[in-house]
Design a protein around this motif. Structure first.
Motif, PDB file in Angstrom:
ATOM      1  N   PRO A  19       5.364  -3.369  -9.235  1.00 23.86           N
ATOM      2  CA  PRO A  19       4.039  -3.410  -9.171  1.00 23.86           C
ATOM      3  C   PRO A  19       3.163  -1.960  -9.886  1.00 23.86           C
ATOM      4  O   PRO A  19       3.672  -1.036  -9.711  1.00 23.86           O
ATOM      5  N   THR A  20       2.032  -2.402 -10.333  1.00 26.33           N
ATOM      6  CA  THR A  20       1.501  -1.208 -11.039  1.00 26.33           C
ATOM      7  C   THR A  20       0.077  -1.108 -10.911  1.00 26.33           C
ATOM      8  O   THR A  20      -0.650  -2.134 -10.396  1.00 26.33           O
ATOM      9  N   LYS A  21      -0.375  -0.084 -10.895  1.00 28.79           N
ATOM     10  CA  LYS A  21      -1.910   0.268 -10.651  1.00 28.79           C
ATOM     11  C   LYS A  21      -2.831  -0.319 -11.811  1.00 28.79           C
ATOM     12  O   LYS A  21      -2.631  -0.316 -12.956  1.00 28.79           O
ATOM     13  N   ARG A  22      -3.955  -1.019 -11.328  1.00 33.21           N
ATOM     14  CA  ARG A  22      -4.697  -1.694 -12.145  1.00 33.21           C
ATOM     15  C   ARG A  22      -6.037  -1.556 -11.919  1.00 33.21           C
ATOM     16  O   ARG A  22      -7.052  -1.858 -12.808  1.00 33.21           O
ATOM     17  N   ILE A  23      -6.478  -0.952 -10.774  1.00 33.62           N
ATOM     18  CA  ILE A  23      -7.857  -0.691 -10.440  1.00 33.62           C
ATOM     19  C   ILE A  23      -8.189   1.079 -10.771  1.00 33.62           C
ATOM     20  O   ILE A  23      -7.732   1.670 -10.200  1.00 33.62           O
ATOM     21  N   HIS A  24      -9.011   1.159 -12.034  1.00 30.08           N
ATOM     22  CA  HIS A  24      -9.338   2.428 -12.122  1.00 30.08           C
ATOM     23  C   HIS A  24     -10.700   2.923 -11.956  1.00 30.08           C
ATOM     24  O   HIS A  24     -11.148   3.918 -12.238  1.00 30.08           O
ATOM     25  N   PRO A 136      16.440  -9.969  -5.892  1.00 24.09           N
ATOM     26  CA  PRO A 136      15.743  -9.401  -6.998  1.00 24.09           C
ATOM     27  C   PRO A 136      14.273  -9.118  -6.592  1.00 24.09           C
ATOM     28  O   PRO A 136      13.798  -8.336  -7.358  1.00 24.09           O
ATOM     29  N   ALA A 137      13.799  -9.568  -5.594  1.00 30.58           N
ATOM     30  CA  ALA A 137      12.434  -9.208  -5.224  1.00 30.58           C
ATOM     31  C   ALA A 137      12.109  -8.182  -4.537  1.00 30.58           C
ATOM     32  O   ALA A 137      10.912  -7.644  -4.367  1.00 30.58           O
ATOM     33  N   ILE A 138      13.146  -7.276  -4.372  1.00 29.48           N
ATOM     34  CA  ILE A 138      13.176  -5.808  -3.705  1.00 29.48           C
ATOM     35  C   ILE A 138      12.082  -4.961  -4.642  1.00 29.48           C
ATOM     36  O   ILE A 138      11.714  -3.995  -3.932  1.00 29.48           O
ATOM     37  N   VAL A 139      12.429  -5.053  -5.985  1.00 32.52           N
ATOM     38  CA  VAL A 139      11.637  -4.199  -6.835  1.00 32.52           C
ATOM     39  C   VAL A 139       9.961  -4.371  -6.470  1.00 32.52           C
ATOM     40  O   VAL A 139       9.262  -3.287  -6.660  1.00 32.52           O
ATOM     41  N   GLU A 140       9.633  -5.456  -5.891  1.00 32.61           N
ATOM     42  CA  GLU A 140       8.160  -5.516  -5.723  1.00 32.61           C
ATOM     43  C   GLU A 140       7.760  -5.270  -4.237  1.00 32.61           C
ATOM     44  O   GLU A 140       6.897  -4.467  -3.923  1.00 32.61           O
ATOM     45  N   VAL A 141       8.679  -5.767  -3.564  1.00 30.83           N
ATOM     46  CA  VAL A 141       8.289  -5.730  -1.792  1.00 30.83           C
ATOM     47  C   VAL A 141       8.596  -4.036  -1.539  1.00 30.83           C
ATOM     48  O   VAL A 141       7.798  -3.567  -0.391  1.00 30.83           O
ATOM     49  N   GLN A 142       9.576  -3.319  -2.186  1.00 27.36           N
ATOM     50  CA  GLN A 142       9.567  -2.063  -1.864  1.00 27.36           C
ATOM     51  C   GLN A 142       8.596  -1.304  -2.070  1.00 27.36           C
ATOM     52  O   GLN A 142       8.159  -0.173  -1.374  1.00 27.36           O
ATOM     53  N   ALA A 143       7.727  -1.481  -3.115  1.00 26.04           N
ATOM     54  CA  ALA A 143       6.540  -0.871  -3.681  1.00 26.04           C
ATOM     55  C   ALA A 143       5.514  -0.709  -2.566  1.00 26.04           C
ATOM     56  O   ALA A 143       4.888   0.319  -2.213  1.00 26.04           O
ATOM     57  N   TYR A 144       5.461  -2.101  -1.849  1.00 27.53           N
ATOM     58  CA  TYR A 144       4.471  -2.069  -0.833  1.00 27.53           C
ATOM     59  C   TYR A 144       4.693  -1.475   0.598  1.00 27.53           C
ATOM     60  O   TYR A 144       4.031  -0.943   1.105  1.00 27.53           O
ATOM     61  N   LEU A 145       6.018  -1.540   0.828  1.00 24.45           N
ATOM     62  CA  LEU A 145       6.441  -0.812   2.051  1.00 24.45           C
ATOM     63  C   LEU A 145       6.519   0.610   1.838  1.00 24.45           C
ATOM     64  O   LEU A 145       5.845   1.286   2.935  1.00 24.45           O
ATOM     65  N   LEU A 146       6.828   1.207   0.769  1.00 21.36           N
ATOM     66  CA  LEU A 146       6.698   2.629   0.524  1.00 21.36           C
ATOM     67  C   LEU A 146       5.298   3.156   0.662  1.00 21.36           C
ATOM     68  O   LEU A 146       5.093   4.221   1.043  1.00 21.36           O
ATOM     69  N   GLY A 147       4.418   2.237   0.166  1.00 22.45           N
ATOM     70  CA  GLY A 147       3.055   2.684   0.234  1.00 22.45           C
ATOM     71  C   GLY A 147       2.254   2.624   1.624  1.00 22.45           C
ATOM     72  O   GLY A 147       1.215   2.767   1.683  1.00 22.45           O
ATOM     73  N   ALA A 167       0.495  -6.103   2.716  1.00 25.90           N
ATOM     74  CA  ALA A 167       0.704  -6.894   1.448  1.00 25.90           C
ATOM     75  C   ALA A 167       2.136  -7.151   1.500  1.00 25.90           C
ATOM     76  O   ALA A 167       2.672  -8.095   0.833  1.00 25.90           O
ATOM     77  N   PHE A 168       2.939  -6.111   1.960  1.00 24.49           N
ATOM     78  CA  PHE A 168       4.485  -6.253   2.155  1.00 24.49           C
ATOM     79  C   PHE A 168       4.945  -7.390   2.998  1.00 24.49           C
ATOM     80  O   PHE A 168       5.837  -8.335   2.607  1.00 24.49           O
ATOM     81  N   HIS A 362      -5.427   2.415  -5.473  1.00 24.25           N
ATOM     82  CA  HIS A 362      -3.943   2.852  -5.671  1.00 24.25           C
ATOM     83  C   HIS A 362      -3.026   1.423  -5.194  1.00 24.25           C
ATOM     84  O   HIS A 362      -2.094   1.398  -5.313  1.00 24.25           O
ATOM     85  N   PHE A 363      -3.852   0.461  -4.790  1.00 27.25           N
ATOM     86  CA  PHE A 363      -3.192  -0.737  -4.734  1.00 27.25           C
ATOM     87  C   PHE A 363      -2.599  -1.250  -5.849  1.00 27.25           C
ATOM     88  O   PHE A 363      -3.201  -1.611  -6.913  1.00 27.25           O
ATOM     89  N   PRO A 364      -1.170  -1.447  -5.964  1.00 25.22           N
ATOM     90  CA  PRO A 364      -0.623  -1.940  -7.150  1.00 25.22           C
ATOM     91  C   PRO A 364      -0.418  -3.504  -7.214  1.00 25.22           C
ATOM     92  O   PRO A 364      -0.501  -4.129  -6.169  1.00 25.22           O
ATOM     93  N   PHE A 365      -0.224  -4.120  -8.359  1.00 24.98           N
ATOM     94  CA  PHE A 365      -0.128  -5.445  -8.624  1.00 24.98           C
ATOM     95  C   PHE A 365       1.275  -5.781  -9.405  1.00 24.98           C
ATOM     96  O   PHE A 365       1.372  -5.038 -10.152  1.00 24.98           O
ATOM     97  N   GLY A 366       1.858  -6.848  -8.793  1.00 22.49           N
ATOM     98  CA  GLY A 366       3.210  -7.302  -9.531  1.00 22.49           C
ATOM     99  C   GLY A 366       2.703  -8.990  -9.841  1.00 22.49           C
ATOM    100  O   GLY A 366       2.021  -9.499  -9.990  1.00 22.49           O
ATOM    101  N   ASN A 367       4.134  -9.552  -9.577  1.00 20.82           N
ATOM    102  CA  ASN A 367       4.282 -11.101  -9.785  1.00 20.82           C
ATOM    103  C   ASN A 367       3.971 -11.798  -8.528  1.00 20.82           C
ATOM    104  O   ASN A 367       3.459 -13.100  -8.524  1.00 20.82           O
ATOM    105  N   LEU A 368       4.160 -11.037  -7.263  1.00 24.45           N
ATOM    106  CA  LEU A 368       3.740 -11.915  -6.216  1.00 24.45           C
ATOM    107  C   LEU A 368       2.220 -11.683  -5.786  1.00 24.45           C
ATOM    108  O   LEU A 368       1.803 -12.703  -5.173  1.00 24.45           O
TER     109      LEU A 368
END
Length: 482
Positions: A19-24, A136-147, A167-168, A362-368
């Protein structure tokens, strides 16, 4: 309030992305409010909220309430117990990073050591919790858990971090994690746990839906972890509204706790679905006005998320309740019941959390949770808050940005107050901003300046329901962002 659609459980996706930052800037907030991610988040909140409303059995007229001690621990789904274990492991890491001694004005730097420990181990924790098919989904759910634990840089925690944990859970829900049967999901339970695991058919007969488990058996322990972190490391409020905010750190426990006290819904097994109550209260529910009485709050806190959040305020703040928590004090005077409070808090959450740039930036967005426009989204109604969102991206040279993050031609201006016009003249400041001071949503321009000690609390007759006021009157928060 009508019945709501369910957030779909699509199962594993073909691909995942970090997930990446999109809100600027404020324009991006407008796009977010029409995005697929916003749709999924709000739908998930409404599902969890409705799942906690009591149910009235048509056979004998008894009322089933949802409290932290129901369901019993042995009735929890194995998936839920694994997430509980994950939260317990995170809390155990606090012992490895004791707070630094000595007086400090702001947060304790040892929080960074705890956060670093979490970063180093979170992937392994998630590999233990998730079935192999979902690794394979850990790359996305991990970002929300760490945040969801606060900012290691700013040493603060706020409602934006709380949103990240929601979100997690929403990502796990979309992946079908909570609906998977244990033998198919390849859950890694210990031998002792496997021996006591109830049969899936027995679980689903008693708990046809798993949302109450998510709130009472996962979200509640997460809140306890966060409160321990705040008190251990003296974390600052992030994006605080000052004394005119609902709470320095959290919002969702007030929504879910008020749902626990709403009038009961009919038995879903025998009666047609009914709208979520918007007025009235459960017959046995406590009066909202007891928030100022610590001894009464303590009795309710063990059973209700709303009062557990109130008790935490009593534990960390001193002085009259109406002075340090005037918004919650205002809500305590609402006479239309917990259904009215719950409806207002949901509206307020949309206005004060999901629609605020300092919270969601700072909320990121991915494929989920996708940064794509929802084709069925309605146009966003412009309000004072939304029109005063920041329009400049500091990472883009200070110029304005549009929804795609690019600077429009000729937008090379400096930072100005939200109500300042581009021509050098000033438009009237937003409502609620009087003589350079942010006032309470119910205050008039002649009211006493906020923060003046010794003043009397606002009359209960002047109170509004939550959701009525801050969306159109209170000014934008000006302190740190989440």
């Amino acid at each position: 309030m009508t019945t709501i659609p369910c957030l779909g459980q699509s199962g594993p996706l073909a691909s995942y992305t970090e997930p990446t930052k999109r809100i600027h800037d404020g324009t991006d907030v407008q796009f977010f409010l029409q995005s697929l991610a916003y749709r999924d988040i709000t739908t998930f909140i409404l599902q969890l909220n409705r799942s906690l409303v009591p149910r009235k059995r048509s056979a004998d007229g008894t009322i089933k309430e949802f409290k932290p001690d129901s369901p019993c621990q042995e009735d929890l789904l194995p998936q839920v117990r694994l997430i509980q274990q994950l939260v317990s492991k995170l809390e155990a890491l606090i012992a490895e990073a004791p707070p630094d001694t000595g007086p400090r004005r702001f947060g304790n730097v040892s929080f960074r050591k705890w956060y670093q420990s979490v970063e180093e181990r979170v992937e392994g924790f998630l590999r233990h919790v998730l079935p192999e098919t979902l690794h394979p989904a850990i790359v996305e759910v991990q970002a929300y858990l760490l945040g969801s634990f606060g900012s290691a840089q700013r040493l603060d925690y706020g409602s934006g971090h709380e949103l990240s944990f929601l979100a997690f859970l929403a990502c796990l829900w979309k992946l079908g994690y909570f609906n998977a049967e244990p033998e198919k999901a390849e859950l890694q339970l210990t031998e002792s746990q496997a021996d006591t695991t109830p049969q899936p058919q027995d679980q689903y007969r008693e708990f046809a839906r798993t949302e109450p488990h998510i709130v009472l058996a996962i979200f509640r322990p997460y809140l306890n972890l966060i409160r321990t972190l705040i008190q251990t490391y003296n974390l600052e409020p992030a994006g605080s509204h000052g004394v005119w905010g609902l709470d320095d750190n959290s919002f969702l426990p007030y929504i879910f706790g008020s749902a626990q006290l709403c009038p009961p819904l009919p038995d879903p097994d025998t009666e047609p679905p009914a709208p979520t109550p918007t007025s009235g209260s459960l017959a046995s529910s406590p009066d909202p006005s007891i928030v100022t009485k610590r001894n009464l709050v303590e009795k309710e806190a063990a059973h209700n998320l709303y009062f557990s959040a109130i008790l935490f305020i009593h534990n960390i703040k001193r002085g009259p309740f109406w002075e340090h928590s005037p918004m919650l004090f205002d809500i305590s005077g609402i006479k239309d019941g917990w259904g009215k409070i719950n409806k207002g808090l949901i509206k307020m959450y949309d206005a004060e959390v999901l629609s605020k740039f300092p919270v969601v930036q700072h909320f990121p967005f991915g494929n989920l949770l996708r940064w794509e426009k929802d084709p069925s989204a309605r146009p966003v109604i412009q309000t004072t808050h939304q029109s005063n969102q920041p329009l400049r991206d500091p990472m883009n040279g200070g110029g304005s940005t549009n929804a795609t993050g690019t600077r429009p031609p000729g937008a090379n201006v400096g930072t100005a107050a939200p109500w300042a016009s581009g021509a050098g003249t000033r438009a009237p400041p937003p409502l609620g901003f009087v003589d350079g001071v942010t006032q309470a949503p119910w205050a008039k321009s002649s009211a006493v300046t906020p923060g003046a000690r010794g003043r009397m609390p606002p009359p209960r007759s002047a109170r509004q329901s939550p959701g009525q006021s801050t969306h159109s009157q209170a000014s934008q928060p000006t302190s740190r962002s989440t």
